[in-house]
Design a protein around this motif. Structure first.
Motif, PDB file in Angstrom:
ATOM      1  N   ASN A 125     138.871 -69.262  25.537  1.00  0.00           N
ATOM      2  CA  ASN A 125     137.631 -68.494  25.540  1.00  0.00           C
ATOM      3  C   ASN A 125     136.451 -69.340  25.084  1.00  0.00           C
ATOM      4  O   ASN A 125     135.299 -68.958  25.272  1.00  0.00           O
ATOM      5  N   GLY A 126     136.736 -70.469  24.455  1.00  0.00           N
ATOM      6  CA  GLY A 126     135.695 -71.316  23.893  1.00  0.00           C
ATOM      7  C   GLY A 126     134.689 -71.789  24.914  1.00  0.00           C
ATOM      8  O   GLY A 126     135.027 -72.065  26.070  1.00  0.00           O
ATOM      9  N   GLU A 127     133.445 -71.898  24.469  1.00  0.00           N
ATOM     10  CA  GLU A 127     132.369 -72.418  25.321  1.00  0.00           C
ATOM     11  C   GLU A 127     132.607 -73.905  25.577  1.00  0.00           C
ATOM     12  O   GLU A 127     133.202 -74.603  24.750  1.00  0.00           O
ATOM     13  N   THR A 128     132.166 -74.387  26.719  1.00  0.00           N
ATOM     14  CA  THR A 128     132.504 -75.733  27.181  1.00  0.00           C
ATOM     15  C   THR A 128     132.159 -76.818  26.162  1.00  0.00           C
ATOM     16  O   THR A 128     132.976 -77.693  25.868  1.00  0.00           O
ATOM     17  N   THR A 158     141.867 -61.155  27.924  1.00  0.00           N
ATOM     18  CA  THR A 158     143.030 -61.257  28.780  1.00  0.00           C
ATOM     19  C   THR A 158     142.762 -60.913  30.248  1.00  0.00           C
ATOM     20  O   THR A 158     143.695 -60.500  30.955  1.00  0.00           O
ATOM     21  N   SER A 159     141.577 -61.069  30.734  1.00  0.00           N
ATOM     22  CA  SER A 159     141.306 -60.824  32.147  1.00  0.00           C
ATOM     23  C   SER A 159     142.136 -61.763  33.017  1.00  0.00           C
ATOM     24  O   SER A 159     142.214 -62.964  32.752  1.00  0.00           O
ATOM     25  N   PRO A 160     142.761 -61.252  34.081  1.00  0.00           N
ATOM     26  CA  PRO A 160     143.482 -62.131  34.997  1.00  0.00           C
ATOM     27  C   PRO A 160     142.612 -63.252  35.558  1.00  0.00           C
ATOM     28  O   PRO A 160     143.121 -64.336  35.853  1.00  0.00           O
ATOM     29  N   TRP A 185     148.189 -61.110  21.542  1.00  0.00           N
ATOM     30  CA  TRP A 185     147.493 -60.437  22.634  1.00  0.00           C
ATOM     31  C   TRP A 185     147.308 -61.368  23.829  1.00  0.00           C
ATOM     32  O   TRP A 185     147.386 -60.947  24.988  1.00  0.00           O
ATOM     33  N   ASP A 186     147.075 -62.655  23.556  1.00  0.00           N
ATOM     34  CA  ASP A 186     146.902 -63.656  24.608  1.00  0.00           C
ATOM     35  C   ASP A 186     148.227 -63.901  25.332  1.00  0.00           C
ATOM     36  O   ASP A 186     148.274 -64.044  26.559  1.00  0.00           O
ATOM     37  N   VAL A 187     149.297 -63.945  24.565  1.00  0.00           N
ATOM     38  CA  VAL A 187     150.631 -64.096  25.146  1.00  0.00           C
ATOM     39  C   VAL A 187     150.938 -62.913  26.061  1.00  0.00           C
ATOM     40  O   VAL A 187     151.500 -63.086  27.154  1.00  0.00           O
ATOM     41  N   GLY A 189     148.749 -61.069  27.712  1.00  0.00           N
ATOM     42  CA  GLY A 189     147.954 -61.215  28.928  1.00  0.00           C
ATOM     43  C   GLY A 189     148.503 -62.277  29.852  1.00  0.00           C
ATOM     44  O   GLY A 189     148.533 -62.097  31.082  1.00  0.00           O
ATOM     45  N   ALA A 190     148.930 -63.384  29.269  1.00  0.00           N
ATOM     46  CA  ALA A 190     149.483 -64.479  30.073  1.00  0.00           C
ATOM     47  C   ALA A 190     150.792 -64.078  30.731  1.00  0.00           C
ATOM     48  O   ALA A 190     151.064 -64.432  31.889  1.00  0.00           O
ATOM     49  N   THR A 191     151.628 -63.340  29.995  1.00  0.00           N
ATOM     50  CA  THR A 191     152.894 -62.856  30.557  1.00  0.00           C
ATOM     51  C   THR A 191     152.632 -61.907  31.717  1.00  0.00           C
ATOM     52  O   THR A 191     153.277 -61.992  32.766  1.00  0.00           O
ATOM     53  N   ARG A 192     151.693 -61.017  31.526  1.00  0.00           N
ATOM     54  CA  ARG A 192     151.334 -60.061  32.576  1.00  0.00           C
ATOM     55  C   ARG A 192     150.848 -60.789  33.834  1.00  0.00           C
ATOM     56  O   ARG A 192     151.136 -60.366  34.959  1.00  0.00           O
TER      57      ARG A 192
END
Length: 225
Positions: A125-128, A158-160, A185-187, A189-192
């Motif tokens: 999510n970090g800015e560039t 967690t947006s696709p 929560w990130d895990v 989203g990634a699993t989904r």
């Protein structure tokens, strides 16, 4: 056999979340704990919690502000909640956040994955520019094939759409990527999304999101190898 090979055979790229997984999000406050005083840990916890909350709320209503701005906003809120802390510390904390310490095992783990012929990347999510500063400060850039920021799609995990940055960058199917995060929560989203997700549970937290389980739970990144 290494855990990665056993739990996720056939992966071609190992993708890491940045904040909380490679970089210690509490390191900024820890560096200035003496100046902050007894509320240092509580301030750090709230700063992190609000930073994440802002990203989720923005994504839900279709808004976006880059993660560096959210980091600043979250710190402003945390300082307002702890009026005993001198607000003059804000600039020093923000400067420290751009050059966070990595967890001790991170450089060796990344180097070992590269030595095995795997591609490696950050998806954050970090800015560039804040990611670039953190990677350069830690000296881990040589061990990474890509540093991907959600800035490109203007929506947070967690947006696709955020996870799809990986499949598009490497030209792979989701199942060909291992995704490693300390954020449950990130895990989820990634699993989904279809990644082979690993949860780095350094704190020994209870599990959640039972419908989106990781392929393995790790105490640290060394356990992946």
């Amino acid at each position: 056999m290494a855990l990665l090979d056993e739990a996720a055979p056939g992966v071609k790229v190992v993708v890491f979340d940045a904040y909380g997984t490679l970089f210690d999000v509490h390191a900024a406050v820890a560096r200035h704990a003496g100046a902050i005083g007894p509320d240092a840990q509580a301030l750090s916890d709230l700063w992190r919690a609000k930073q994440l909350e802002y990203s989720w709320v923005l994504s839900l209503y279709g808004g976006f502000r880059d993660f560096w701005q959210l980091t600043r906003d979250a710190l402003d809120y945390a300082l307002a909640r702890f009026p005993s802390v001198d607000r003059a510390i804000a600039d020093r904390l923000l400067g420290a956040y751009r050059v966070l310490d990595t967890y001790p095992e991170v450089p060796a783990a990344l180097a070992a994955l590269k030595a095995r012929g795997l591609m490696t990347a950050i998806l954050s999510n970090g800015e560039t520019s804040m990611l670039a500063d953190a990677v350069a400060s830690a000296g881990i850039g040589e061990h990474l094939d890509a540093v991907l920021s959600v800035d490109e799609v203007r929506v947070f995990k967690t947006s696709p759409a955020a996870y799809a940055l990986v499949t598009r960058r490497f030209g792979l199917k989701p199942a060909q990527a291992a995704f490693v995060s300390s954020n449950r929560w990130d895990v989820a989203g990634a699993t989904r999304f279809g990644f082979r997700a690993f949860w780095v549970n350094r704190a020994g937290a209870p599990d959640e999101y039972a419908d989106q389980r990781p392929v393995a739970v790790l105490p640290n990144l060394s356990a992946l190898l």
